[in-house]
Design a protein around this motif. Sequence first.
Motif, short mmCIF file in Angstrom:
data_model
loop_
_atom_site.label_atom_id
_atom_site.label_comp_id
_atom_site.label_asym_id
_atom_site.label_seq_id
_atom_site.Cartn_x
_atom_site.Cartn_y
_atom_site.Cartn_z
N ASN A 1 0.84 -1.21 0.00
CA ASN A 1 0.00 0.00 0.00
C ASN A 1 0.87 1.26 0.00
O ASN A 1 0.61 2.20 -0.73
CB ASN A 1 -0.89 0.04 1.24
CG ASN A 1 -2.15 -0.79 1.04
OD1 ASN A 1 -2.44 -1.21 -0.08
ND2 ASN A 1 -2.89 -1.01 2.12
N LYS B 1 2.12 1.83 -3.31
CA LYS B 1 1.06 2.22 -4.25
C LYS B 1 0.66 3.68 -4.08
O LYS B 1 0.31 4.35 -5.02
CB LYS B 1 -0.18 1.34 -4.04
CG LYS B 1 -0.12 0.04 -4.82
CD LYS B 1 -1.48 -0.64 -4.90
CE LYS B 1 -1.93 -1.16 -3.55
NZ LYS B 1 -3.18 -1.94 -3.64
N TYR B 2 0.69 4.16 -2.82
CA TYR B 2 0.16 5.51 -2.59
C TYR B 2 1.26 6.55 -2.35
O TYR B 2 0.98 7.61 -1.82
CB TYR B 2 -0.86 5.48 -1.45
CG TYR B 2 -2.02 4.58 -1.81
CD1 TYR B 2 -2.97 4.99 -2.75
CD2 TYR B 2 -2.13 3.29 -1.29
CE1 TYR B 2 -4.00 4.14 -3.13
CE2 TYR B 2 -3.15 2.44 -1.66
CZ TYR B 2 -4.09 2.87 -2.59
OH TYR B 2 -5.11 2.04 -2.98
N ASP C 1 4.86 6.43 5.15
CA ASP C 1 5.23 6.78 3.78
C ASP C 1 5.09 8.27 3.59
O ASP C 1 4.52 8.97 4.43
CB ASP C 1 4.35 6.01 2.78
CG ASP C 1 2.88 6.28 2.95
OD1 ASP C 1 2.49 7.46 3.00
OD2 ASP C 1 2.09 5.30 3.06
N ILE D 1 -4.37 10.16 3.88
CA ILE D 1 -5.77 9.70 3.96
C ILE D 1 -6.57 10.69 4.80
O ILE D 1 -6.13 11.07 5.89
CB ILE D 1 -5.87 8.30 4.60
CG1 ILE D 1 -4.99 7.32 3.82
CG2 ILE D 1 -7.30 7.81 4.66
CD1 ILE D 1 -4.64 6.08 4.60
N ILE E 1 -11.42 2.61 5.97
CA ILE E 1 -10.54 1.88 5.04
C ILE E 1 -10.24 0.47 5.52
O ILE E 1 -9.81 -0.37 4.76
CB ILE E 1 -9.21 2.63 4.76
CG1 ILE E 1 -8.52 3.00 6.06
CG2 ILE E 1 -9.41 3.83 3.86
CD1 ILE E 1 -7.11 3.52 5.84
N ARG F 1 -12.84 1.33 -0.51
CA ARG F 1 -11.72 2.03 -1.14
C ARG F 1 -12.13 3.47 -1.32
O ARG F 1 -13.28 3.78 -1.58
CB ARG F 1 -11.41 1.40 -2.47
CG ARG F 1 -11.00 -0.07 -2.31
CD ARG F 1 -10.67 -0.67 -3.62
NE ARG F 1 -10.16 0.41 -4.46
CZ ARG F 1 -10.39 0.47 -5.77
NH1 ARG F 1 -11.06 -0.46 -6.34
NH2 ARG F 1 -9.91 1.48 -6.46
N GLY G 1 -6.23 -2.07 -5.36
CA GLY G 1 -6.58 -3.48 -5.37
C GLY G 1 -8.05 -3.66 -5.01
O GLY G 1 -8.83 -2.71 -5.11
N GLY H 1 -9.53 -3.79 -2.23
CA GLY H 1 -10.00 -3.13 -0.99
C GLY H 1 -10.09 -4.12 0.15
O GLY H 1 -10.96 -4.02 1.03
N GLY I 1 -6.96 -5.52 1.55
CA GLY I 1 -5.65 -5.58 2.20
C GLY I 1 -5.71 -5.14 3.66
O GLY I 1 -5.27 -5.87 4.56
N LEU I 2 -6.25 -4.00 3.91
CA LEU I 2 -6.27 -3.48 5.29
C LEU I 2 -7.19 -4.30 6.18
O LEU I 2 -6.92 -4.49 7.36
CB LEU I 2 -6.68 -2.00 5.29
CG LEU I 2 -5.63 -1.05 4.72
CD1 LEU I 2 -6.15 0.36 4.64
CD2 LEU I 2 -4.37 -1.09 5.58
N PHE J 1 0.96 3.73 9.27
CA PHE J 1 0.12 2.59 9.64
C PHE J 1 0.76 1.88 10.83
O PHE J 1 1.96 1.57 10.81
CB PHE J 1 -0.03 1.63 8.46
CG PHE J 1 -1.07 2.11 7.49
CD1 PHE J 1 -2.40 1.69 7.60
CD2 PHE J 1 -0.74 3.00 6.48
CE1 PHE J 1 -3.36 2.14 6.72
CE2 PHE J 1 -1.71 3.45 5.59
CZ PHE J 1 -3.02 3.02 5.72
P1 ADP Z 1 -6.59 -1.82 -1.71
O1 ADP Z 1 -6.64 -3.23 -2.13
O2 ADP Z 1 -7.47 -0.93 -2.50
O3 ADP Z 1 -5.23 -1.30 -1.51
P2 ADP Z 1 -6.73 -1.66 1.10
O4 ADP Z 1 -7.70 -2.27 2.07
O5 ADP Z 1 -5.33 -2.09 1.23
O6 ADP Z 1 -7.29 -1.89 -0.31
O7 ADP Z 1 -6.82 -0.12 1.27
C1 ADP Z 1 -8.06 0.55 1.26
C2 ADP Z 1 -7.90 1.96 0.82
O8 ADP Z 1 -7.13 2.65 1.77
C3 ADP Z 1 -7.17 2.09 -0.45
O9 ADP Z 1 -8.03 2.02 -1.56
C4 ADP Z 1 -6.53 3.45 -0.36
O10 ADP Z 1 -7.45 4.43 -0.81
C5 ADP Z 1 -6.33 3.64 1.12
N1 ADP Z 1 -4.91 3.43 1.50
C6 ADP Z 1 -4.37 2.31 1.99
N2 ADP Z 1 -3.04 2.49 2.27
C7 ADP Z 1 -2.77 3.76 1.98
C8 ADP Z 1 -1.57 4.57 2.05
N3 ADP Z 1 -0.43 4.08 2.51
N4 ADP Z 1 -1.67 5.86 1.68
C9 ADP Z 1 -2.83 6.35 1.22
N5 ADP Z 1 -3.98 5.65 1.11
C10 ADP Z 1 -3.96 4.37 1.49
#
Ligand code: ADP
Length: 769
Positions: free
Chosen positions: A624, A627-628, A657, A662, A670, A676, A694, A696, A698-699, A730
Amino acid sequence: MPIKIIVEIVVASITSIAFSLLVVLAALRLRSRESVIFHLTLYVTFGLITSLSLLMIALAVLPLPGLAYQETTRITLLVMILSFGALTLNFLKKDKNKLIGYWVGAAIIMIAWAIFKFNFLGWGTIVAAQVGISDWEIQKGLAGLGWVTAIITALVSLTLDFRKKQPLQYLNRLRYWLIATALLSVSGLVWFISPLIFGWAGLLLLTGGAMLVGYVVLSYHTPDLKILVGRATRYAGVTAILAALFFAGLAVVITLSRRIPNATTVLVWAIVVAIIFANLFPIIWRISNRLLTGIIFGRQRHDQKRVIKLYSQSISSALDMKRLGDTLIKLMIETLGIQKGIVFVNDRGGDGGDAALRPLSSIGATETVAIHFSTDSPFLDYFRQGKKKSISQYDIEVMPQFRLLSEETRQWFNDMGMELYVPILRERELAGLLAFGPQSQGTAYYDEDLDLMVAMADQAALALDSTRLFEQLATINQEVGTLNQQLAGIDETKSDFLSIASHELRTPLTHIHGYSRMLLDLTEEELKDPAYLKTLIEGVVKGSDRMKDVVDVMFDVTEANVGEMSLFAGPVNLEDVVEQASVQFLTVLDERRIAFGKDGVKDLPIIEADGTRLVQAIENLLGNAIKYTPDGGTIKIEGRPIVLDNIGSAVELIVSDSGIGIDPEFHERIFEKFFRIDDTMHHSTGKTKFKGAGPGLGLTLILGIAEAHGGNAWVESLGHDEVNCPGSQFYLVIPLHPIIPGDDDEDSVKQSQIETRHWRRSDSEAKEK
Ligand code: ADP
């Protein structure tokens, strides 16, 4: 038979009956074991003996051998009057030492009296000779001393109590007692001045006093003496006015007839005037009654019907509790001329259980504290019995049934400094309570006031019910609104799920489908080209790998969601975990020029946890973060041992990061599955690409893993800003030893999950090899 004897017989008979009655009434209450009742019984019993022996004397019954009635009267009278002093001390609740002191004094007087009476060892004669007065006179003097001691004791203690600031009802009872003491004193005077007339005059006074005393001790409600006297005066006054008017009318008519009145004319005119008068009587009665009431009681009584009407109109328009309370207390205080008051409402609703009274509104009161009454509280019981509809502070202090009140409750009543409590009842259950201070004029509450208050409280009960209903409706409305919102949210998530899941699965499936079709349609020539073949097969494998990843994470999240994620715990070195999780990202970090650093991870203690799951969690967090975070940013992973109240010793891993950040409003959401922040159709654009979202999950999985270990996961970020990139942190907290939540009963479910995990593990292990 001389008339005096007849009178004495009649009086002594009546007073004997009166005393017998008092003895029975007092004896019936002996069970209560109150000292005051014991003294009352003693007092009236000796009164009865006195009265009976006087009856015997009047009837000239021969004395029993060894017992002269005259002597009996003397002894019993002395004991009776001495016990009156003790009774008064008891009634005024004076402390035990005073009572004992009094009885010691009384005993000395009685013994001295007996020594002279029976000339013990001839001492009586000796002392009498010494002093130079007859032993009979000494006896009389000692008896007199007894009377004086008792009466002075009573008067002094009464006066002291009158001086103290006491509730009105209590002062009222003191007034009754004072009258009784006066009656006793006068009867004593009669006895000493002329024992001969005591038989009828003194005995009557003595009995009158005893009856008053008995009444005050045995009943807790004594009508206000001031009001009683006022009423008697008013009735006498009204009657006098009526009589005066009648005779004036008669005189006027006779004068007008200008004849010398003879008996017949007077009679005729009297009848005429009487007839006229009989018709006017109710009106005149009402007018003069109102007039005198105003004069004697100093104010006009309220017109009850009008007041109630006005009152019910005002309170029924109040739709919230607070306003109802304010209106209620204000109206009652104004109507009744009360100094202070509080309205309490029972938050338990008043349906038979306990009661939690909360002050709703108050005027003039300094102390307004909530209180809780248990189901069996004597206070609630009192109203459940349905006999009384109001209760005074004094009642609470003196009535035996309130003795069981807890010290705390008693203190609560005392601190409020109120005089009267009127319950707001719904079928004998307390829906609320009105507490009132003294009336502004310092008088006791009139019966009319009480009736009015009770009527007002009844109205208040109705208003309270409707207000409560209204408030409940409002709450239900609100709840329905929230539920609606939640439903809409769920609906949204559901459609998100459908679109995400279908997209996430469809994309790799399309790949697989396309490549396998191509494989099927291979030409002879193409079949001979291994490089081409490899590309096609790789396409199929990549697609199925991606699909498997999505299905795996769905499976894991489902497992975590029902709180049944099974852990394979063992000693875990977190440095290894971070290493394992980050190794796959090194290339991409390099490509995207993202600086990656670790801090404190290698100093972390060895913990007991499921290492594979932790790698999974860190992988997701790092993924994550990558990605962000825009190209050229930084990602750091820190570790430190911590101790938390709810978890105890634990380790905290922070993945920070320098990414887009957010918004705080999404910090919790989230972690929900399929949630997402950005457009749901904008996903699966890559595992490591900037903003490549992805499914949504992972978290959700990270939180699930943390919770399965008894730990926690959350995010901190200043907000979302793609230009300035505030970044996110996180947090992942894992206890040193896993605290696995949930119970172990559902073995079968666990077992099946473990088996599946084994399968999945060996499956992935196989893949790795
Ligand atoms: P995804 O599979 O979309 O990454 P997650 O459950 O991991 O799903 O994350 C949910 C949402 O939280 C993401 O779509 C993103 O918008 C936000 N997010 C997660 N990690 C970060 C991060 N490190 N910085 C910014 N936004 C984040």
